[in-house]
Scaffold this active site. Structure first.
Site, PDB file in Angstrom:
ATOM      1  N   ASP A  18     -20.769  29.860  48.027  1.00 31.34           N
ATOM      2  CA  ASP A  18     -20.468  30.969  48.928  1.00 31.34           C
ATOM      3  C   ASP A  18     -21.614  31.964  49.022  1.00 31.34           C
ATOM      4  O   ASP A  18     -22.076  32.291  50.120  1.00 31.34           O
ATOM      5  CB  ASP A  18     -19.200  31.697  48.472  1.00 31.34           C
ATOM      6  CG  ASP A  18     -17.946  30.863  48.652  1.00 31.34           C
ATOM      7  OD1 ASP A  18     -18.068  29.634  48.785  1.00 31.34           O
ATOM      8  OD2 ASP A  18     -16.853  31.444  48.647  1.00 31.34           O
ATOM      9  N   ARG A  98     -14.077  44.701  39.015  1.00 31.46           N
ATOM     10  CA  ARG A  98     -14.641  45.017  40.328  1.00 31.46           C
ATOM     11  C   ARG A  98     -15.275  46.399  40.422  1.00 31.46           C
ATOM     12  O   ARG A  98     -16.336  46.542  41.042  1.00 31.46           O
ATOM     13  CB  ARG A  98     -13.578  44.833  41.413  1.00 31.46           C
ATOM     14  CG  ARG A  98     -13.064  43.403  41.611  1.00 31.46           C
ATOM     15  CD  ARG A  98     -14.022  42.363  41.167  1.00 31.46           C
ATOM     16  NE  ARG A  98     -13.632  41.004  41.535  1.00 31.46           N
ATOM     17  CZ  ARG A  98     -14.131  39.929  40.952  1.00 31.46           C
ATOM     18  NH1 ARG A  98     -15.004  40.063  39.963  1.00 31.46           N
ATOM     19  NH2 ARG A  98     -13.772  38.722  41.339  1.00 31.46           N
ATOM     20  N   ASP A 127     -10.048  41.682  46.353  1.00 34.94           N
ATOM     21  CA  ASP A 127     -11.380  42.053  45.881  1.00 34.94           C
ATOM     22  C   ASP A 127     -12.191  42.799  46.932  1.00 34.94           C
ATOM     23  O   ASP A 127     -12.969  43.690  46.602  1.00 34.94           O
ATOM     24  CB  ASP A 127     -12.137  40.812  45.410  1.00 34.94           C
ATOM     25  CG  ASP A 127     -11.710  40.372  44.024  1.00 34.94           C
ATOM     26  OD1 ASP A 127     -11.082  41.180  43.314  1.00 34.94           O
ATOM     27  OD2 ASP A 127     -11.999  39.224  43.644  1.00 34.94           O
ATOM     28  N   SER A 182      -9.781  27.817  42.342  1.00 36.85           N
ATOM     29  CA  SER A 182     -10.645  28.981  42.482  1.00 36.85           C
ATOM     30  C   SER A 182     -10.519  29.768  41.185  1.00 36.85           C
ATOM     31  O   SER A 182      -9.434  30.229  40.829  1.00 36.85           O
ATOM     32  CB  SER A 182     -10.198  29.836  43.672  1.00 36.85           C
ATOM     33  OG  SER A 182     -10.929  31.036  43.722  1.00 36.85           O
TER      34      SER A 182
END
Length: 406
Positions: A18, A98, A127, A182
């Site tokens: 990604d 995060r 996120d 994932s």
């Protein structure tokens, strides 16, 4: 966003498919210089390959930062002082990482003169919200590029085709390391989403879990440990002083070996949908149990109850991305004040997925008074006749209402 307005962008970069595609896409679509930032927050992966990939893509400014101690000291530990659990089960492993990444993105943007940051979070998840709320709180003028909300590369097949077209090398995982899920890992937890987990009825296979043995396969002999607390934070295991990151890594090791910390959850995302995920948080599970045990001995009753009332709001703030919001800071100040007396030692037994408290003590801050609590004669430490007036006063409104009903 006007693409010509962006001259330099800091990309949160892992070197995977990604973000490798995002790196090239930013160069192509925005025509801007890209700075890469890769954070080591304990995911357990070799990060230097990300540097080589960034260099091959023509990146001149590459940041690979070891943030493990900062992550646990300044984010995980403060959150555990609050006993934060989202919706009764989730220990917020992804959520709490995060704001640290957002903070570092903004710092690097300032250091390099970048006018934008970019991330690889999708438009369906939490996120994107966490990264961007954190970034805007720290730099209200920063530009943010979220490719998943702009491009049409919305499948792995399209990403792979883009990578092939532009000569982007995508490392294939070795056969034994392949996973259809994932996954997101840091020192606090590892998460699994997607694939067969998208059916909430489907039980995950035992091979999915990476950090822990199943409780059935855990040792038949229990493991006992002692955790030392200072102002609500663990500072030693079995009397050995450790840094915050060392504490969490060791508790992960011990907890995982005893089948501790697995969770299978359907949670409510901030963006509105329900999501099913599985989590391994062995060290965090132990920390939470031990922290509540030492608080039970050292915190005043009303302070402890008020903390429990505030906790769901605090947990939601962390989950939804409001770490840098004034309300979270306000709650943290109150929580941290309460922790000044949370000092002592907790003894735990770890056995086949369970964490049991065997004992707790505090030489300086224990509020447990054996002379009052005893079921034996207390030599006048507590006058039991006082309870009569206490009960009559507290029952007054109930008696008045009862007479009206009668």
């Amino acid at each position: 966003m006007a693409q010509s307005a962006v001259k330099k962008v800091v990309l949160a970069y892992s070197g995977g498919l990604d973000t490798s595609v995002i790196l090239k896409w930013l160069q192509e679509e925005y025509g801007c210089e890209v700075v890469t930032f890769t954070a080591d927050i304990g995911q357990g992966e070799e990060l230097e390959p990300a540097r080589a990939k960034a260099e091959a893509a023509g990146v001149k400014e590459i940041y690979i930062d070891d943030l493990r101690e900062e992550f646990v000291r300044d984010f995980v530990y403060p959150m555990f002082r609050a006993n934060a659990v989202y919706e009764g089960e989730y220990l917020l492993g992804t959520s709490i990482a995060r704001p640290l990444i957002a903070k570092r993105l903004i710092e690097i943007a300032a250091e390099t003169g970048a006018d934008a940051i970019s991330h690889g979070a999708t438009g369906k998840g939490n996120d994107q919200v966490r990264f961007e709320l954190g970034a805007y709180a720290l730099n209200p003028e920063i530009k943010i590029i979220a490719p998943w909300r702009e491009w049409d590369l919305l499948s792995r097949e399209k990403l792979m085709a883009y990578a092939a077209k532009h000569g982007i090398g995508v490392e294939q995982k070795r056969e034994g390391n392949k996973s259809p899920y994932s996954m997101d890992a840091n020192l606090l937890h590892i998460s699994y989403e997607g694939y067969d987990l998208e059916d909430p009825w489907t039980q995950p296979g035992d091979a999915m879990w990476r950090w822990s043995v199943s409780p059935e396969q855990a040792p038949d002999q229990a493991t006992e440990i002692e955790l030392t607390f200072e102002r609500g934070d663990i500072t030693a295991i079995d009397g050995k002083a450790m840094s915050p990151a060392e504490v969490l890594a060791e508790l992960n090791r011990i907890g995982g070996a005893n089948g501790i910390g697995r969770a299978d959850i359907v949670e409510n995302r901030y963006v509105g949908m329900k999501s099913r995920g599985c989590y391994e948080t062995p060290g965090g599970t132990i920390m939470l149990k031990a922290h509540r045990a030492i608080e039970s001995l050292t915190l005043d009753r009303e302070a402890a109850h008020l903390k429990d009332e505030l906790m769901p709001r605090y947990a939601s703030l962390v989950y939804n991305g409001y770490w840098f919001a004034p309300e979270r800071r306000m709650l943290q100040a109150a929580i941290d004040e309460s922790q000044q007396v949370v000092n002592g030692v907790v003894r735990l037994k770890l056995y086949k997925g369970n964490v049991s408290v065997l004992g707790r003590r505090s030489e300086t801050n224990s509020l447990f008074d054996e002379s009052i609590a005893t079921f034996e004669e207390d030599a006048g430490a507590y006058d039991q006749t006082d309870a009569t007036g206490f009960i009559r006063l507290n029952s007054l409104r109930l008696r008045v209402a009862g007479r009206k009903r009668g």
